[in-house]
Write a protein that holds these residues in place. Structure first.
Motif, short mmCIF file in Angstrom:
data_model
loop_
_atom_site.label_atom_id
_atom_site.label_comp_id
_atom_site.label_asym_id
_atom_site.label_seq_id
_atom_site.Cartn_x
_atom_site.Cartn_y
_atom_site.Cartn_z
N VAL A 29 0.84 -1.19 0.00
CA VAL A 29 0.00 0.00 0.00
C VAL A 29 0.88 1.24 0.00
CG1 VAL A 29 -1.85 1.26 1.17
CG2 VAL A 29 -1.79 -1.25 1.27
N VAL A 30 0.54 2.20 -0.88
CA VAL A 30 1.29 3.45 -0.97
C VAL A 30 0.35 4.63 -0.73
CG1 VAL A 30 2.99 2.48 -2.57
CG2 VAL A 30 0.95 3.63 -3.48
N THR A 31 0.94 5.77 -0.46
CA THR A 31 0.20 6.99 -0.19
C THR A 31 -0.42 7.56 -1.47
OG1 THR A 31 0.38 9.25 0.69
CG2 THR A 31 2.29 8.40 -0.49
N SER A 32 -1.47 8.35 -1.26
CA SER A 32 -2.06 9.11 -2.36
C SER A 32 -1.83 10.62 -2.18
CB SER A 32 -3.57 8.85 -2.46
OG SER A 32 -3.83 7.54 -2.87
N GLY A 44 5.18 11.96 -1.93
CA GLY A 44 4.43 10.77 -2.34
C GLY A 44 5.07 9.55 -1.72
N TYR A 45 5.00 8.41 -2.42
CA TYR A 45 5.68 7.20 -1.93
C TYR A 45 7.16 7.26 -2.31
CZ TYR A 45 5.26 5.62 -6.79
OH TYR A 45 5.33 5.54 -8.16
N TRP A 46 7.97 6.51 -1.58
CA TRP A 46 9.41 6.40 -1.89
C TRP A 46 9.59 5.11 -2.70
CZ3 TRP A 46 12.56 10.40 -1.02
CH2 TRP A 46 13.93 10.23 -1.30
N PRO A 75 1.16 9.01 -6.48
CA PRO A 75 2.24 9.99 -6.64
C PRO A 75 3.55 9.49 -6.04
CG PRO A 75 0.86 10.61 -4.79
CD PRO A 75 0.22 9.39 -5.40
N ALA A 76 4.62 9.64 -6.79
CA ALA A 76 5.95 9.28 -6.29
C ALA A 76 6.67 10.52 -5.80
CB ALA A 76 6.77 8.63 -7.40
N ASP A 77 7.46 10.37 -4.75
CA ASP A 77 8.33 11.46 -4.33
C ASP A 77 9.40 11.64 -5.40
OD1 ASP A 77 10.56 12.90 -3.08
OD2 ASP A 77 9.45 12.63 -1.21
N PRO A 78 9.50 12.81 -6.01
CA PRO A 78 10.46 13.01 -7.12
C PRO A 78 11.89 12.67 -6.73
CG PRO A 78 8.96 14.87 -6.95
CD PRO A 78 8.72 14.03 -5.74
N ARG A 79 12.24 12.89 -5.46
CA ARG A 79 13.62 12.59 -5.03
C ARG A 79 13.92 11.11 -5.14
NH1 ARG A 79 13.26 14.78 0.85
NH2 ARG A 79 11.30 13.63 0.59
N SER A 80 12.92 10.27 -4.93
CA SER A 80 13.16 8.83 -5.00
C SER A 80 13.33 8.35 -6.43
CB SER A 80 12.01 8.07 -4.33
OG SER A 80 10.83 8.08 -5.10
N LEU A 81 12.78 9.10 -7.38
CA LEU A 81 12.91 8.71 -8.79
C LEU A 81 14.29 9.00 -9.34
CD1 LEU A 81 9.48 10.01 -10.14
CD2 LEU A 81 10.06 7.70 -9.36
N SER A 82 15.00 9.91 -8.66
CA SER A 82 16.34 10.29 -9.15
C SER A 82 17.44 9.40 -8.59
CB SER A 82 16.63 11.75 -8.78
OG SER A 82 16.67 11.92 -7.37
N GLY A 122 6.77 3.52 2.61
CA GLY A 122 6.91 4.87 3.13
C GLY A 122 6.96 5.94 2.05
N GLY A 123 7.55 7.05 2.42
CA GLY A 123 7.47 8.29 1.67
C GLY A 123 6.75 9.28 2.56
N HIS A 124 7.15 10.54 2.52
CA HIS A 124 6.58 11.51 3.45
C HIS A 124 5.07 11.70 3.28
CE1 HIS A 124 10.74 12.68 4.47
NE2 HIS A 124 10.18 13.17 5.55
N GLY A 125 4.54 11.41 2.11
CA GLY A 125 3.11 11.57 1.90
C GLY A 125 2.27 10.78 2.89
N THR A 126 2.79 9.66 3.35
CA THR A 126 2.04 8.80 4.28
C THR A 126 1.70 9.51 5.58
OG1 THR A 126 4.06 7.93 5.32
CG2 THR A 126 3.24 6.77 3.38
N MET A 127 2.50 10.50 5.94
CA MET A 127 2.29 11.19 7.21
C MET A 127 0.99 11.99 7.21
SD MET A 127 4.98 10.57 9.23
CE MET A 127 5.48 11.96 10.25
#
Length: 253
Positions: A29-32, A44-46, A75-82, A122-127
């Motif tokens: 499960v990932v964040t929206s 978003g998600y990591w 949504p993905a956290d852009p930092r994790s895509l890099s 995880g990913g900050h979006g989950t918070m």
């Protein structure tokens, strides 16, 4: 065969079929949520916290579905895509993998009886969206009480904060666990952006929290509860869930 025996056999076959299906399926499960508070930054998600457990489990023969709270493209956290990450690249190249994030299932529409484990990535979006979500609470409590495995990594344990079992107790009360630490939140300079401290909230709800140093892999397994501290712990979470699932399958044979 009389009708009563026929009904009993049919019920047994149905139960066996459901058990077999559940034993072979895992849900990630990932964040929206895509906004980092009022900072204007995207979140978003990591990605690696999805891909690393996913690869471990699929290569072990388990079917893995991916859901989000809203469904659709998560949504993905852009930092994790890099990140330069071979597992991320494997996942994104696979024709059967990336579409599961692009067209994620909606958690509220899923039946926990069809799964034997859930992993909250995880990913900050989950918070922002995990802690108060009713689907998260109901799905997780039901899965855990049917004997399933509940896992979370990094900020994913935000999903565990308000899950109550039928006894009325919080799922995490008295359980050994981990999650993204205060030290790590300060290191990424987001301690004043996130809506709460994950470490503090896990502790205040009775969780027996522990952490390793910055960016060190740290895994905690307490019965059927599996948690990882940070992105570096994602593969270890997948391996621990795999081990528990295989152990359960051997016990049922």
């Amino acid at each position: 065969m009389n009708k009563y025996l026929t009904s009993a056999v049919a019920a047994l076959l149905t139960a066996t079929s459901l058990a077999t299906q559940a034993a072979d399926k895992v849900l990630i499960v990932v964040t929206s949520h895509s906004q980092m508070g009022s900072s204007g930054e995207k979140t978003g998600y990591w990605l690696s916290e999805v891909t690393h457990p996913y690869k471990v489990l699929t290569e072990a023969g388990f079917e893995v579905d991916i859901a989000s709270l809203a469904g659709g493209q998560a949504p993905a956290d852009p930092r994790s895509l890099s990140e330069t990450d071979a597992v991320n690249q494997w996942f994104q190249r696979g024709s059967a993998h990336q579409p599961k994030l692009d067209h994620s299932l909606q958690l509220s529409g899923l039946d926990p009886k069809n799964y034997q484990a859930v992993i909250y990535a995880g990913g900050h979006g989950t918070m922002w969206d995990f802690p108060q979500d009713k689907a998260v609470q109901q799905f997780t409590a039901a899965l855990y009480e049917q004997g399933g495995i509940v896992a979370a990594v990094c900020h994913g344990p935000a999903a565990l904060l308000n899950i109550r079992l039928s006894s009325g107790d919080l799922l995490i009360k008295g359980k050994h666990l981990t999650g993204f630490s205060n030290e790590e939140e300060q290191a990424v300079k987001l301690e004043k952006v996130v809506p709460f401290s994950l470490q503090d909230e896990l502790t205040q709800r009775g969780g027996l929290y522990s952490a390793a140093g910055l960016w060190q892999s740290h895994l905690v397994v307490d019965g059927r509860l599996v948690t990882g501290q940070n992105p570096q712990s994602a593969e270890a979470v997948g391996q621990a869930v795999r081990k528990l699932l295989l152990s359960a399958k051997m016990s049922s044979n």
